[in-house]
Every structure is written in C-alpha cells, then in structure tokens.
Design an enzyme around this catalytic site. Structure first.
Site, PDB file in Angstrom:
ATOM      1  N   CYS A  61      56.701 -23.869  89.090  1.00  0.00           N
ATOM      2  CA  CYS A  61      57.189 -24.525  90.302  1.00  0.00           C
ATOM      3  C   CYS A  61      57.572 -23.473  91.340  1.00  0.00           C
ATOM      4  CB  CYS A  61      58.396 -25.393  89.972  1.00  0.00           C
ATOM      5  SG  CYS A  61      59.018 -26.305  91.421  1.00  0.00           S
ATOM      6  N   ASP A  81      60.062 -23.551  93.162  1.00  0.00           N
ATOM      7  CA  ASP A  81      61.526 -23.505  93.234  1.00  0.00           C
ATOM      8  C   ASP A  81      62.032 -22.059  93.131  1.00  0.00           C
ATOM      9  OD1 ASP A  81      64.355 -23.640  92.318  1.00  0.00           O
ATOM     10  OD2 ASP A  81      63.974 -25.802  92.267  1.00  0.00           O
ATOM     11  N   ARG A 133      64.596 -20.852  92.043  1.00  0.00           N
ATOM     12  CA  ARG A 133      65.395 -20.522  90.862  1.00  0.00           C
ATOM     13  C   ARG A 133      64.558 -20.263  89.617  1.00  0.00           C
ATOM     14  NH1 ARG A 133      68.671 -25.963  91.352  1.00  0.00           N
ATOM     15  NH2 ARG A 133      66.516 -26.565  91.745  1.00  0.00           N
ATOM     16  N   HIS A 140      60.489 -27.262  85.070  1.00  0.00           N
ATOM     17  CA  HIS A 140      61.925 -27.020  84.891  1.00  0.00           C
ATOM     18  C   HIS A 140      62.700 -28.320  85.111  1.00  0.00           C
ATOM     19  CE1 HIS A 140      63.149 -26.928  89.245  1.00  0.00           C
ATOM     20  NE2 HIS A 140      61.848 -26.761  89.376  1.00  0.00           N
ATOM     21  N   CYS A 151      63.925 -30.610  88.552  1.00  0.00           N
ATOM     22  CA  CYS A 151      62.895 -30.280  89.547  1.00  0.00           C
ATOM     23  C   CYS A 151      62.946 -31.280  90.719  1.00  0.00           C
ATOM     24  CB  CYS A 151      61.520 -30.325  88.893  1.00  0.00           C
ATOM     25  SG  CYS A 151      60.183 -29.862  90.020  1.00  0.00           S
TER      26      CYS A 151
HETATM   27 ZN    ZN Z   1      60.598 -27.740  90.725  1.00  0.00          ZN
END
Ligand code: ZN
Length: 220
Positions: A53, A55, A57, A109, A112
């Site tokens: 992803c 993202d 993090r 994750h 998400c």
């Molecule tokens: Zn995500």
C-alpha cells in the site's frame, strides 16, 4: 529515522529537511561501508518484488529491515492487483523476467484507509473507481463479511481477503504463469502488516504453481 516523534505532527518535516536528511543518510551509509554507493551503482539483483500500500506508515525496507538494492517495490492505494493496470504489469514483468525475483509478496495492512473507504458509501471522486476493485472483493466474500458484526473485525477480514485476491490475480497473469513453466522457484505470497504492533503475518496463501487456480484462468 525511528526517533520518538509524534507521528501525527509532521510540522517538523520540511522540503529543505529532506535534503538535509539525505546528507545524513549518505554520511551514515558511507561510515558503515565506504563502497556502499559504488556497489549499488553497478546494478541491482533484488530477489523480492514487494507489492504494498502507498500508505506512509508501511515502507517496505524499514519494516523488513532491508537495505537499498534488496527489494523491488510497487505501491498503490490498498495494494490492489488488477490485470488492466499497465504500471503494475510492467513492474511485475520486469521483476519476474529481467530481475528474476524469486518471491512476489503482496503486503496489505490492517487499518487501510483504502479498504475502509471501499466498505462505505461516501463518494471521494476519481479514487472511487480504484476502490471499486475492493468492493468487488467484498462481493465475493459478502456472506461471511456481512455476518461479522464488529466493524473493525470486518475491516480486518476484508484487508486479508483483498491481499488474498491480489495474490490470486497475480497467479492469473500470463507473466507469472509463463514464468512457472520453467521456474518452480518463483513464489507468490500474501502478508498483512499490523500498524499497531509492527508485526507482519504470513497469510499462508503462497503459490508456486497454477494448482488450485480456477480452471478458466489457467493459460496454456
Ligand atoms: Zn493502505
């Protein structure tokens, strides 16, 4: 990099700061190995393709304690693998056929944002078309998911199914199936990262052949 900072307060992150950070990175890398960049400049042979992803993090290298040159990375919103995505297919083709990676890992994750948005009804604009792929995953498992009353638990399960379907979709590509004809050492895996603990769980859906794939998706 892992210094204690309030993760939601990013006001200390500046444009200039990134370039300063780069200088520190170079300094530290050279201290550890004076030949570090010289070696990397000579080419790459990563054994892993990571599909994760976007993202902020979930950075592939940090969470797996790996270095530049060790993982080839493709990231998008909610680690979706869909066979009309030329970007993903190009990365996959290059990784499998030129770099000859041995493992392709889809890593989702929990928590998400893309998956959470896909479970709702709100319009976000253009991205809704991308999230549609996750709604399609929901439809496949709707009976089981609808029966889960706890919303977080239901989201977590969809995160896992979204990874599982991405693994399936990789196995349906001609790129993976053609490679398997001569390379039984090529594996496709599905993982989930827990933002709250930092721990990765192997969903144990690894594939190294078309065995188990629905017949209509098997290619000669
Ligand atoms: Zn995500």
């Amino acid at each position: 990099m892992c210094a204690k900072v309030e993760i939601h307060d990013t006001s200390h992150i500046t444009y200039e700061g990134l370039l300063e950070g780069n200088k520190k990175f170079v300094e530290e890398a050279l201290k550890e190995d004076p030949e570090f960049f010289h070696k990397l400049a000579n080419g790459q042979k990563p054994p892993i393709l990571w599909i994760g992803c976007a993202d902020s993090r979930v950075p592939a290298n940090q969470i797996t304690h790996t270095n530049p040159g060790e993982i080839f990375v493709h990231r998008n919103i909610a680690n979706v693998v869909t066979h009309t995505d030329m970007n993903m297919l190009s990365v996959l083709d290059y990784a499998v056929n030129v770099l000859e990676v041995k493992h392709v890992i889809v890593t989702g994750h929990y928590g998400c944002g893309g998956v959470i948005a896909a479970m709702g009804h709100k319009q976000f604009g253009l991205i809704d078309n991308w999230l549609r792929h996750i709604k399609d995953v929901y439809r496949i498992y709707a009976n089981e998911l609808d029966a889960i009353k706890d919303e977080k638990e239901r989201t977590d399960r969809l995160v896992e199914y979204n990874v599982i379907e991405s693994v399936e979709n990789l196995c349906k590509t001609s790129i993976i199936q053609n490679a398997w004809k001569s390379r039984p050492d090529l594996h496709v895996h599905g993982w989930v990262y827990n933002l709250g603990t930092g721990i990765i769980t192997d969903l144990k859906v690894s594939r190294d052949s078309t065995k188990g794939l629905e017949n209509v998706f098997k290619l000669d």
